[in-house]
Scaffold this motif. Structure first.
Motif, PDB file in Angstrom:
ATOM      1  N   HIS A  10       1.215  -0.901   0.108  1.00  0.00           N
ATOM      2  CA  HIS A  10      -0.157   0.192   0.284  1.00  0.00           C
ATOM      3  C   HIS A  10       1.124   1.531  -0.061  1.00  0.00           C
ATOM      4  CE1 HIS A  10      -3.629  -2.262   0.901  1.00  0.00           C
ATOM      5  NE2 HIS A  10      -3.053  -2.604   1.428  1.00  0.00           N
ATOM      6  N   SER A  11       0.421   2.154  -0.372  1.00  0.00           N
ATOM      7  CA  SER A  11       0.975   3.457  -1.009  1.00  0.00           C
ATOM      8  C   SER A  11       1.506   4.539   0.898  1.00  0.00           C
ATOM      9  CB  SER A  11       0.606   4.387  -1.980  1.00  0.00           C
ATOM     10  OG  SER A  11      -0.754   5.100  -0.772  1.00  0.00           O
ATOM     11  N   LEU A  12       1.833   5.566   1.161  1.00  0.00           N
ATOM     12  CA  LEU A  12       1.474   6.171   1.776  1.00  0.00           C
ATOM     13  C   LEU A  12       0.518   5.999   2.510  1.00  0.00           C
ATOM     14  CD1 LEU A  12       3.486   6.746   4.634  1.00  0.00           C
ATOM     15  CD2 LEU A  12       3.899   8.376   3.949  1.00  0.00           C
ATOM     16  N   SER A  13      -0.583   6.713   1.375  1.00  0.00           N
ATOM     17  CA  SER A  13      -1.843   7.526   1.855  1.00  0.00           C
ATOM     18  C   SER A  13      -3.027   6.715   2.000  1.00  0.00           C
ATOM     19  CB  SER A  13      -1.847   8.095   0.204  1.00  0.00           C
ATOM     20  OG  SER A  13      -1.788   7.632  -0.735  1.00  0.00           O
ATOM     21  N   ALA A  14      -2.290   5.392   0.739  1.00  0.00           N
ATOM     22  CA  ALA A  14      -3.683   4.541   0.991  1.00  0.00           C
ATOM     23  C   ALA A  14      -3.659   3.709   2.472  1.00  0.00           C
ATOM     24  CB  ALA A  14      -3.208   3.581   0.244  1.00  0.00           C
ATOM     25  N   SER A  15      -2.539   3.601   3.245  1.00  0.00           N
ATOM     26  CA  SER A  15      -1.943   2.971   4.267  1.00  0.00           C
ATOM     27  C   SER A  15      -2.146   4.038   5.329  1.00  0.00           C
ATOM     28  CB  SER A  15      -0.617   2.960   4.746  1.00  0.00           C
ATOM     29  OG  SER A  15       0.441   1.915   4.279  1.00  0.00           O
ATOM     30  N   LEU A  16      -2.293   5.564   5.274  1.00  0.00           N
ATOM     31  CA  LEU A  16      -2.760   5.758   6.860  1.00  0.00           C
ATOM     32  C   LEU A  16      -4.615   6.049   6.457  1.00  0.00           C
ATOM     33  CD1 LEU A  16      -0.898   9.101   5.719  1.00  0.00           C
ATOM     34  CD2 LEU A  16      -1.209   7.810   8.151  1.00  0.00           C
ATOM     35  N   LEU A  17      -4.995   5.491   5.459  1.00  0.00           N
ATOM     36  CA  LEU A  17      -6.129   5.722   5.417  1.00  0.00           C
ATOM     37  C   LEU A  17      -7.185   4.370   6.005  1.00  0.00           C
ATOM     38  CD1 LEU A  17      -7.105   6.194   1.232  1.00  0.00           C
ATOM     39  CD2 LEU A  17      -8.473   7.863   4.154  1.00  0.00           C
ATOM     40  N   LEU A  18      -6.170   2.994   5.930  1.00  0.00           N
ATOM     41  CA  LEU A  18      -6.439   1.889   6.611  1.00  0.00           C
ATOM     42  C   LEU A  18      -5.927   1.815   7.781  1.00  0.00           C
ATOM     43  CD1 LEU A  18      -6.667  -0.712   5.648  1.00  0.00           C
ATOM     44  CD2 LEU A  18      -4.735  -1.251   5.096  1.00  0.00           C
ATOM     45  N   VAL A 121      -2.255  -1.783  19.758  1.00  0.00           N
ATOM     46  CA  VAL A 121      -1.382  -2.187  19.537  1.00  0.00           C
ATOM     47  C   VAL A 121      -0.603  -3.220  17.773  1.00  0.00           C
ATOM     48  CG1 VAL A 121      -1.803  -4.680  20.479  1.00  0.00           C
ATOM     49  CG2 VAL A 121       0.497  -3.734  20.447  1.00  0.00           C
ATOM     50  N   ALA A 122      -1.984  -3.533  17.272  1.00  0.00           N
ATOM     51  CA  ALA A 122      -1.687  -3.463  16.458  1.00  0.00           C
ATOM     52  C   ALA A 122      -1.525  -2.784  14.666  1.00  0.00           C
ATOM     53  CB  ALA A 122      -2.945  -4.868  15.357  1.00  0.00           C
ATOM     54  N   THR A 123      -1.991  -1.979  15.171  1.00  0.00           N
ATOM     55  CA  THR A 123      -1.959  -0.947  14.751  1.00  0.00           C
ATOM     56  C   THR A 123      -0.104   0.158  14.535  1.00  0.00           C
ATOM     57  OG1 THR A 123      -3.518   0.612  14.370  1.00  0.00           O
ATOM     58  CG2 THR A 123      -2.113   1.462  13.804  1.00  0.00           C
ATOM     59  N   PHE A 124       0.151   0.307  15.562  1.00  0.00           N
ATOM     60  CA  PHE A 124       1.588   0.322  15.507  1.00  0.00           C
ATOM     61  C   PHE A 124       2.674  -0.541  15.126  1.00  0.00           C
ATOM     62  CE2 PHE A 124      -0.607   4.199  17.207  1.00  0.00           C
ATOM     63  CZ  PHE A 124       0.348   4.998  16.626  1.00  0.00           C
ATOM     64  N   ALA A 125       2.529  -1.759  15.348  1.00  0.00           N
ATOM     65  CA  ALA A 125       3.675  -3.065  15.696  1.00  0.00           C
ATOM     66  C   ALA A 125       3.286  -3.301  13.766  1.00  0.00           C
ATOM     67  CB  ALA A 125       2.986  -4.678  16.064  1.00  0.00           C
ATOM     68  N   THR A 126       2.001  -2.488  13.438  1.00  0.00           N
ATOM     69  CA  THR A 126       2.426  -2.531  11.880  1.00  0.00           C
ATOM     70  C   THR A 126       2.756  -2.070  11.088  1.00  0.00           C
ATOM     71  OG1 THR A 126      -0.030  -3.877  12.047  1.00  0.00           O
ATOM     72  CG2 THR A 126       0.855  -2.431   9.903  1.00  0.00           C
ATOM     73  N   VAL A 127       2.874  -0.332  11.823  1.00  0.00           N
ATOM     74  CA  VAL A 127       4.281   0.654  11.255  1.00  0.00           C
ATOM     75  C   VAL A 127       5.494   0.771  11.265  1.00  0.00           C
ATOM     76  CG1 VAL A 127       4.552   2.948  11.747  1.00  0.00           C
ATOM     77  CG2 VAL A 127       2.281   2.203  11.880  1.00  0.00           C
ATOM     78  N   ARG A 128       5.905  -0.217  13.021  1.00  0.00           N
ATOM     79  CA  ARG A 128       7.599  -1.072  13.122  1.00  0.00           C
ATOM     80  C   ARG A 128       7.329  -2.217  11.898  1.00  0.00           C
ATOM     81  NH1 ARG A 128       9.897   2.386  14.977  1.00  0.00           N
ATOM     82  NH2 ARG A 128      12.051   0.569  15.646  1.00  0.00           N
ATOM     83  N   ASP A 129       6.071  -3.243  12.103  1.00  0.00           N
ATOM     84  CA  ASP A 129       6.706  -4.034  10.606  1.00  0.00           C
ATOM     85  C   ASP A 129       6.659  -3.508   9.285  1.00  0.00           C
ATOM     86  OD1 ASP A 129       6.420  -6.427  12.538  1.00  0.00           O
ATOM     87  OD2 ASP A 129       4.210  -5.963  11.830  1.00  0.00           O
ATOM     88  N   VAL A 139       7.529  10.030   8.808  1.00  0.00           N
ATOM     89  CA  VAL A 139       6.290  11.273   8.378  1.00  0.00           C
ATOM     90  C   VAL A 139       4.493  10.513   9.025  1.00  0.00           C
ATOM     91  CG1 VAL A 139       4.979  10.979   6.303  1.00  0.00           C
ATOM     92  CG2 VAL A 139       7.824  10.908   6.361  1.00  0.00           C
ATOM     93  N   ILE A 140       5.004   9.801   8.461  1.00  0.00           N
ATOM     94  CA  ILE A 140       3.560   8.347   9.392  1.00  0.00           C
ATOM     95  C   ILE A 140       3.554   9.213  10.558  1.00  0.00           C
ATOM     96  CG2 ILE A 140       4.133   6.173  10.177  1.00  0.00           C
ATOM     97  CD1 ILE A 140       1.917   5.124   8.834  1.00  0.00           C
ATOM     98  N   TYR A 141       4.598   8.946  11.691  1.00  0.00           N
ATOM     99  CA  TYR A 141       4.458   9.457  13.127  1.00  0.00           C
ATOM    100  C   TYR A 141       4.000  10.790  12.904  1.00  0.00           C
ATOM    101  CZ  TYR A 141       6.612   5.464  14.658  1.00  0.00           C
ATOM    102  OH  TYR A 141       6.623   3.988  15.339  1.00  0.00           O
TER     103      TYR A 141
END
Length: 401
Positions: A10-18, A121-129, A139-141
């Motif tokens: 997913h693009s960064l924008s799509a990730s944020l929407l998700l 926790v699943a969201t932020f773990a995904t960001v780390r992954d 940028v995402i943080y």
């Protein structure tokens, strides 16, 4: 066993929407009913302390739940933990709306927080992954912080409007309704991101607790979020009960603090690049201390007003954003292979500190004044500064070897 990262796709924008809706909803559940907090004791035939507990224990359970779901997400994956938590959040929100007693209200609030903790926790773990060691991570943080700044700006205003037109129960029905599209979107588009091979790895979590950087930056995050927690816990009593604000006027005054957060977030990335993680936190703590001094002057020499209570909070809001934008990177940098557990402990410890110390400040230091906010922010800023000094001293010793 070799650990490799799955392709996110997913693009960064799509990730944020998700991802963003789950982060926003967890925070919105704390802010949206603030305007009706002063009236809740009469509505549920209970005491103001019990209603305060619905705020404080939500924060505590938000952290405790992540300790449960963090290791689970490392074991079974981010996606099932996220979906289960989001469904529980939605169901519990409906339970809160149907509550007729303070006991039921508090119980469903705890379940609501437990569900939110799994999603967080699943969201932020995904960001780390996905974004570990990638420029998009910074940028995402920052964008998460920017979007979360809208929550205290819009949440109380929306809560006041909903409560005035449809009653307080409609506030929690709205939370459940907003959860539905986020859950459906995740069910179809959120694929697993836990690094392949991680299920067979059993790395101890003990190094997390032995890390000075983890504790220092987690404490800094607690300073930032706790300052805001104490602010929104005391603001209704200071501005509505003592300054005579209406619920809607209070919501607008409260929203100005969030506007400041949004503006500061716009420049946070450039400032972090210039000052670095530690430098940004140092400046964040200085701003918290400056805001505490201004609040103290207003408390001693003035009566509760926009100028004596809200304006100093603008200074603190800048410090909150500057600090919260970098603490995750500082605390979690060493633990990418156990990101779920590290994120869980990061948020849990922060929530416990904020819930316990923040509630203690509100109850022990006259919760209808600025003193709880002054005491919490100043104390935490000093403790974080000591931690940063120890980190710097250790770095100097390491360089000399």
């Amino acid at each position: 066993m070799t650990i490799t990262r799955p392709v996110w796709g997913h693009s960064l924008s799509a990730s944020l929407l998700l991802m963003a809706p789950f982060d926003v909803l967890a925070s919105l559940a704390m802010d949206i009913y603030l305007p009706v907090v002063p009236a809740m004791p009469a509505m549920l035939s209970t005491s103001p302390l019990v209603i305060q507990l619905t705020l404080s224990l939500y924060m505590v359970m938000l952290g405790v739940g992540q300790v449960v779901f963090g290791p689970i997400s490392d074991r079974i994956g981010r996606r099932p933990a996220l979906l289960a938590g989001a469904v529980l959040f939605a169901a519990a929100s409906l339970g809160v709306a149907s509550s007729s007693t303070a006991t039921h209200f508090l119980g469903f609030r705890l379940l609501q927080a437990f569900g939110a903790s799994a999603a967080l926790v699943a969201t932020f773990a995904t960001v780390r992954d996905v974004y570990a060691d990638r420029p998009e991570g910074v940028v995402i943080y920052g964008l998460f912080s920017s979007m979360l700044a809208f929550v205290p700006a819009l949440g109380p205003v929306a809560g006041a409007l909903i409560a005035d037109n449809f009653g307080w129960r409609a506030i929690f029905i709205v939370l459940a309704a907003l959860s539905a599209p986020a859950i459906l979107n995740a069910a179809f588009r959120w694929h697993e991101t836990r690094p392949e091979g991680q299920a067979g790895v059993r790395r101890s979590v003990l190094p997390i607790f032995a890390s000075l950087s983890f504790w220092t930056y987690t404490l800094a995050f607690s300073a930032a979020m706790g300052t805001f927690f104490v602010f929104f816990s005391t603001a209704p009593r200071v501005l509505i009960d003592r300054a005579g604000y209406s619920e809607f006027r209070f919501s607008l005054a409260f929203a100005t603090v969030a506007v400041v957060m949004i503006v500061v977030t716009r420049f946070a990335k450039a400032l972090v690049v210039r000052w670095g993680i530690a430098g940004s936190v140092v400046r964040g703590m200085i701003l918290l201390l400056c805001g505490a001094v201004l609040l103290g002057l207003g408390q001693v020499f003035s009566s509760p007003s926009f100028g004596s209570f809200i304006v100093p909070m603008w200074v603190m809001a800048a410090g909150i954003v500057l600090t919260a934008s970098v603490t995750a990177n500082g605390a979690l940098a060493e633990f990418d292979d156990i990101a779920g557990s590290a994120v869980a402990f990061y948020f849990c410890i922060q929530s416990l500190i904020v819930g316990a110390a923040g509630t203690l400040a509100v109850t022990m230091l006259n919760g209808d004044s600025a003193w709880p906010l002054i005491g919490y922010a100043a104390t935490m800023a000093v403790l974080v500064s000591i931690g940063l000094a120890l980190l710097q001293s250790r770095a100097h010793r390491f360089q000399k070897r």
